[in-house]
Design an enzyme around this catalytic site. Structure first.
Site, PDB file in Angstrom:
ATOM      1  N   GLU A 214       6.877 -26.290 -10.566  1.00  0.00           N
ATOM      2  CA  GLU A 214       7.531 -24.979 -10.912  1.00  0.00           C
ATOM      3  C   GLU A 214       8.420 -25.375 -11.926  1.00  0.00           C
ATOM      4  OE1 GLU A 214       6.670 -22.290  -9.176  1.00  0.00           O
ATOM      5  OE2 GLU A 214       5.968 -23.005  -7.545  1.00  0.00           O
ATOM      6  N   CYS A 248      15.496 -20.641 -14.703  1.00  0.00           N
ATOM      7  CA  CYS A 248      14.141 -20.849 -15.070  1.00  0.00           C
ATOM      8  C   CYS A 248      13.403 -19.533 -15.336  1.00  0.00           C
ATOM      9  CB  CYS A 248      13.421 -21.701 -13.945  1.00  0.00           C
ATOM     10  SG  CYS A 248      13.080 -21.059 -12.317  1.00  0.00           S
TER      11      CYS A 248
END
Length: 467
Positions: A214, A248
């Site tokens: 990720e 993010c």
């Protein structure tokens, strides 16, 4: 490096335990999930205080909203549906193999490794842990050295709540993280930068450990020609400034019609001052995690200015290096080769790029690596459908930002440089499971017709199969 021998010992005990208890029943898995839930629920105030201290300041309300709530919601979803996810599933059997039966049997992989970043240390620990535990695995977690208070507290809480061969926490620096990533896990999930993701994948490759990465990237927010403009500006500003942009999936740059740039700047400034009045002293505004990260963001702004970009402050507050408080700014007319347009920003700096047509905006996005997230604001269904068909991203929220990550029935993950693999909800269960295919041969079957010697009968059968 005192922790490294202990790390190997913990891993060995976990692997032995997982091989001894290959497929734990639902009651065991549910008990582990409930203990994880109790850990978060009981100690969330102490966790929020530790995270705030690690950041210098992060409001406890932000930790409650962005970390505690989704952590508990994810565990509750797993408790609600996990027993059903575990069931053996019927699968279609090919016509020529009837009356045989096919099925898929979900089984735990064994020992899962989780490498956690600093920006959302609770949620990005509990989310993967939930998927690993509901799937019946044991888990080792490597927490970030940038959040030492949270990491120490969470290690103590896990030690009090779980046996060492169920869940264990490893703390240490980048060298410890490298050793951790090289352990022969049955699956390794890493959340962090694309650059570090390369190193993690190389370490895992030595053991052929499957990985879920990720990562990040430059997630665009597109304001379409038919958007509710003021709503779009507010939601982009909110999504950008939560955790001071250290997210993010935060909007990394804005694409908007060329005649709306000044309007955007004015609306964004009004929005910032409404959300964070007296920003220099406002306790709701999060600090940058470290002096190094603060310096990187200041350098990014300075480099853009030196290259001819416009720097538009969204508040009268000045940067405060001691408190690591960086007021938000817009960047306009940014050359494509400067850091702000090449690297994930990870802070309260927002480049604004204009376009003449929606297809031009799509082309701008598609000329760059696939983003982890994409945000589109437009009220016309045909525009939304067109952008969705012509772009690829890890996840999308329409007419808002961030919220796709909170949907437990939507898999979360990147694509290309922004990551590989998914988790959350059932997708997480399946990431951390082996769906073992099983074929049951019937007592009465035609397999005997497909064996040597290959005579006329075999030739007739083969002709039927290949028709």
């Amino acid at each position: 490096m005192r922790e490294v021998p202990a790390m190997s010992s913990v891993f060995g005990a976990m692997r032995a335990a997982s091989r001894h208890d290959q497929t734990p029943p639902w009651d065991v898995r549910a008990d582990r999930l409930r203990r994880l839930r109790q850990l978060v629920k009981t100690h969330h105030d102490a966790i929020a205080a530790a995270i705030s201290a690690d950041f210098t300041n992060r409001p406890p309300q932000e930790t409650a909203l962005l970390e505690v709530f989704p952590s508990l919601a994810g565990i509750d979803d797993a408790l609600r549906h996990g027993r059903r996810w575990m069931r053996v599933r019927r699968a279609r059997t090919g016509l020529w193999f009837l009356p045989g039966r096919s099925r898929l049997m979900p089984q735990p992989l064994g020992v899962v490794g989780v490498v956690v970043p600093w920006n959302y240390p609770l949620y990005l620990t509990v989310g993967p842990l939930t998927g690993a535990l509901v799937a019946g695995n044991r888990a080792m977690v490597k927490l970030s050295e940038y959040t030492p208070r949270f990491s120490a507290l969470f290690a103590q809480l896990v030690q009090a709540s779980f046996a060492p061969d169920e869940v264990s926490v490893i703390n240490g620096d980048a060298e410890v993280a490298a050793t951790f990533s090289a352990l022969p896990f049955d699956h390794l999930l890493f959340t962090g930068s694309t650059n570090v993701g390369h190193h993690v994948m190389r370490a895992a490759a030595a053991n052929l450990t499957p990985v879920t990465l990720e990562l990040g990237g430059k997630s665009p927010a597109i304001i379409g020609p038919h958007a509710d403009f003021d709503h779009a500006v507010e939601r982009i500003v909110v999504g950008k400034l939560l955790n001071a942009g250290q997210t993010c999936i935060a909007p990394d740059y804005v694409l908007l019609p060329e005649d709306q740039r000044d309007r955007f700047a004015e609306a964004a400034r009004r929005c910032v001052n409404r959300l964070y009045p007296d920003l220099a002293r406002n306790p709701d505004y999060t600090s940058i995690i470290s002096p190094r990260h603060f310096g990187r963001l200041v350098s990014m702004i300075d480099a853009a200015r030196a290259a001819g970009a416009g720097v538009v402050p969204l508040t009268d507050a000045m940067p405060d290096a001691d408190a690591r408080r960086l007021p938000p700014v817009l960047l306009t007319d940014v050359p494509g080769d400067v850091m702000a347009m090449q690297e994930e920003i990870f802070g309260p700096v927002l480049p604004v790029v204009t376009y003449r047509t929606v297809d031009e905006a799509i082309g701008f996005v598609n000329a760059r690596p696939r983003p982890l997230a994409l945000y589109l604001f437009d009220r016309r269904r045909d525009v939304v459908d067109h952008v969705m068909r012509q772009t690829v991203a890890g996840g999308v929220t329409i007419n808002d930002t961030l919220f796709h990550i909170a949907q437990d029935d939507l898999p979360f993950g990147g694509v290309g440089p922004s990551g590989m693999g998914v988790y959350h909800g059932r997708a997480g269960f399946e990431t951390f499971s082996k769906l073992k295919p099983v074929f049951h041969q019937a007592g009465l079957n035609g397999a005997g017709l497909l064996r040597p010697p290959y005579g006329k009968r075999f030739a007739s059968m083969l002709k039927l199969l290949l028709r």
